[in-house]
Write a protein that holds these residues in place. Structure first.
Motif, short mmCIF file in Angstrom:
data_model
loop_
_atom_site.label_atom_id
_atom_site.label_comp_id
_atom_site.label_asym_id
_atom_site.label_seq_id
_atom_site.Cartn_x
_atom_site.Cartn_y
_atom_site.Cartn_z
N ARG A 25 23.61 -59.05 18.32
CA ARG A 25 23.31 -60.20 17.46
C ARG A 25 21.81 -60.29 17.24
O ARG A 25 21.35 -60.78 16.22
CB ARG A 25 23.86 -61.48 18.07
CG ARG A 25 25.36 -61.47 18.24
CD ARG A 25 25.88 -62.84 18.58
NE ARG A 25 25.74 -63.74 17.46
CZ ARG A 25 26.71 -63.96 16.58
NH1 ARG A 25 27.87 -63.37 16.70
NH2 ARG A 25 26.53 -64.78 15.58
N LYS A 112 40.69 -64.23 15.46
CA LYS A 112 41.17 -65.10 14.38
C LYS A 112 41.27 -64.30 13.09
O LYS A 112 40.42 -63.49 12.78
CB LYS A 112 40.18 -66.24 14.14
CG LYS A 112 40.00 -67.20 15.29
CD LYS A 112 39.14 -68.37 14.84
CE LYS A 112 38.71 -69.25 15.99
NZ LYS A 112 37.37 -68.94 16.49
N CYS A 144 41.72 -69.96 10.65
CA CYS A 144 40.32 -70.39 10.59
C CYS A 144 40.17 -71.85 10.26
O CYS A 144 39.08 -72.40 10.29
CB CYS A 144 39.55 -69.55 9.57
SG CYS A 144 38.81 -68.11 10.33
N GLU A 145 41.28 -72.50 9.90
CA GLU A 145 41.16 -73.90 9.48
C GLU A 145 41.02 -74.81 10.68
O GLU A 145 40.33 -75.81 10.63
CB GLU A 145 42.38 -74.32 8.64
CG GLU A 145 42.41 -73.70 7.26
CD GLU A 145 42.84 -72.24 7.29
OE1 GLU A 145 43.52 -71.84 8.26
OE2 GLU A 145 42.48 -71.49 6.38
N GLY A 146 41.68 -74.42 11.76
CA GLY A 146 41.60 -75.10 13.05
C GLY A 146 41.72 -76.59 12.96
O GLY A 146 40.97 -77.31 13.57
N THR B 27 34.24 -72.19 14.91
CA THR B 27 33.58 -71.46 13.83
C THR B 27 32.77 -72.43 12.96
O THR B 27 32.90 -73.64 13.07
CB THR B 27 34.61 -70.75 12.92
OG1 THR B 27 35.35 -71.76 12.21
CG2 THR B 27 35.55 -69.88 13.71
N ASP B 29 33.16 -72.95 9.80
CA ASP B 29 34.08 -73.70 8.94
C ASP B 29 34.77 -74.82 9.69
O ASP B 29 34.88 -75.95 9.21
CB ASP B 29 35.14 -72.75 8.35
CG ASP B 29 34.56 -71.90 7.24
OD1 ASP B 29 33.35 -72.04 6.97
OD2 ASP B 29 35.31 -71.11 6.63
N GLN B 30 35.24 -74.50 10.89
CA GLN B 30 35.91 -75.52 11.71
C GLN B 30 34.95 -76.65 12.03
O GLN B 30 35.32 -77.82 12.01
CB GLN B 30 36.42 -74.90 13.02
CG GLN B 30 37.62 -73.99 12.83
CD GLN B 30 37.94 -73.22 14.10
OE1 GLN B 30 37.06 -72.96 14.92
NE2 GLN B 30 39.18 -72.83 14.26
N LYS B 34 35.19 -80.70 11.16
CA LYS B 34 35.18 -81.69 12.24
C LYS B 34 33.89 -82.49 12.27
O LYS B 34 33.76 -83.43 13.06
CB LYS B 34 35.36 -80.98 13.59
CG LYS B 34 36.74 -80.43 13.78
CD LYS B 34 36.93 -79.94 15.21
CE LYS B 34 38.34 -79.42 15.41
NZ LYS B 34 38.54 -78.82 16.72
N GLN B 60 32.18 -65.52 15.87
CA GLN B 60 33.02 -66.71 15.86
C GLN B 60 34.51 -66.38 15.72
O GLN B 60 35.34 -67.26 15.86
CB GLN B 60 32.59 -67.59 14.70
CG GLN B 60 32.52 -66.81 13.39
CD GLN B 60 32.05 -67.65 12.22
OE1 GLN B 60 32.27 -68.84 12.18
NE2 GLN B 60 31.38 -67.03 11.26
#
Lengths: 146, 104
Positions: A25, A112, A144-146, B27, B29-30, B34, B60
């Motif tokens: 990273r 995921k 991915c929406e979680g 992630t 997006d998550q 939230k 992620q």
């Protein structure tokens, strides 16, 4: 003369020890923001010529839960790096393994997947070639929406 | 607080490990949905003594509470040696836990 010998020894001791661990990273930041598989591969390995052999990727044909898709990776290639990509999430790179003499390419992890797509695993051989194994799967419920 | 479940077993010249790490792996997006900040593990590694046996930079897209399995060569490890796992995440948190390798 003695002093010189002493200094010489000091230099040897200070020479960087070959570390097997690498934080991809930090060293390859662009790899983690690439939105497509090919640019991600290029960001990590600097080239995109792939040999399609020797890398075995296993997933379920249909993953019921895209939030945790088990991926198995196996290869007998004498390698230094293994990188995992997919083509449906916002960014492409999933993980990069750094190998050393103790490594065996027999990994499994849960990842995921936003929807149905293809997982590509690129193995960088010690011969400098990039080998790839691909696996397409269906994802029933995106993760991915979680 | 324990964040990991580690299992490691030596058989012949190979050690097999299974590790479950408790982490939300939130992630970008998550996090947006939230209304919080994304936080996921960015690096996971394992050592036996001073020998690195597993090293992985992660994104992620590992699942929440990911399960990792891996194998490595038994480099002359002895009874009582431990598999030491370390992870670090985007927030800067790190955790290290060790478990004795069975079958040595």
């Amino acid at each position: 003369m003695e002093r010189r010998t002493f200094l010489g020894l000091g230099l040897v001791a200070l020479a960087p020890v070959a570390l097997s661990a690498e934080d991809w990273r930090t060293t390859k930041p662009n790899a983690w923001t690439a939105h497509e598989v090919t640019p991600a591969i290029e960001a990590i390995f600097g080239k995109v010529t792939l040999v399609e052999e020797g890398v075995d990727v296993k997933t379920p044909k249909v993953a019921s839960n895209g939030g945790a898709v088990p991926v198995k990776i196996k290869s007998k290639i004498d390698a230094k790096t293994v990188a995992v990509f997919q083509d449906v999430n916002p960014e492409s790179t999933v993980a990069v393994y750094t190998l050393n003499d103790h490594s065996i390419i027999d990994f499994e992890m849960s990842i995921k997947m936003k929807k149905s797509g293809t997982i590509s695993v690129v193995v960088e051989g010690k011969d400098g070639k990039l080998y790839v194994g691909k696996k397409s799967l269906e994802v029933a419920l995106g993760g991915c929406e979680g | 607080m324990s964040t990991m479940k580690i299992k490691a077993k030596a058989e012949n010249d190979v050690v097999s490990a299974k590790v479950m790490i408790k982490h939300d792996m939130l992630t970008y997006d998550q996090a947006k949905t939230k209304g919080t900040t994304a936080n996921f593990m960015t690096h996971i590694s394992a050592k036996v003594g001073e020998t690195v046996v597993y090293d992985m930079s992660t994104s992620q897209f590992l699942s929440k509470n990911p399960v990792l399995k891996f194998k490595f060569k038994n480099a002359g490890f002895k009874k009582g040696d431990q598999l030491e796992m370390t992870w670090s995440d985007l927030s800067g948190a790190t955790s290290t836990e060790a478990k004795e390798i069975k079958g040595l």
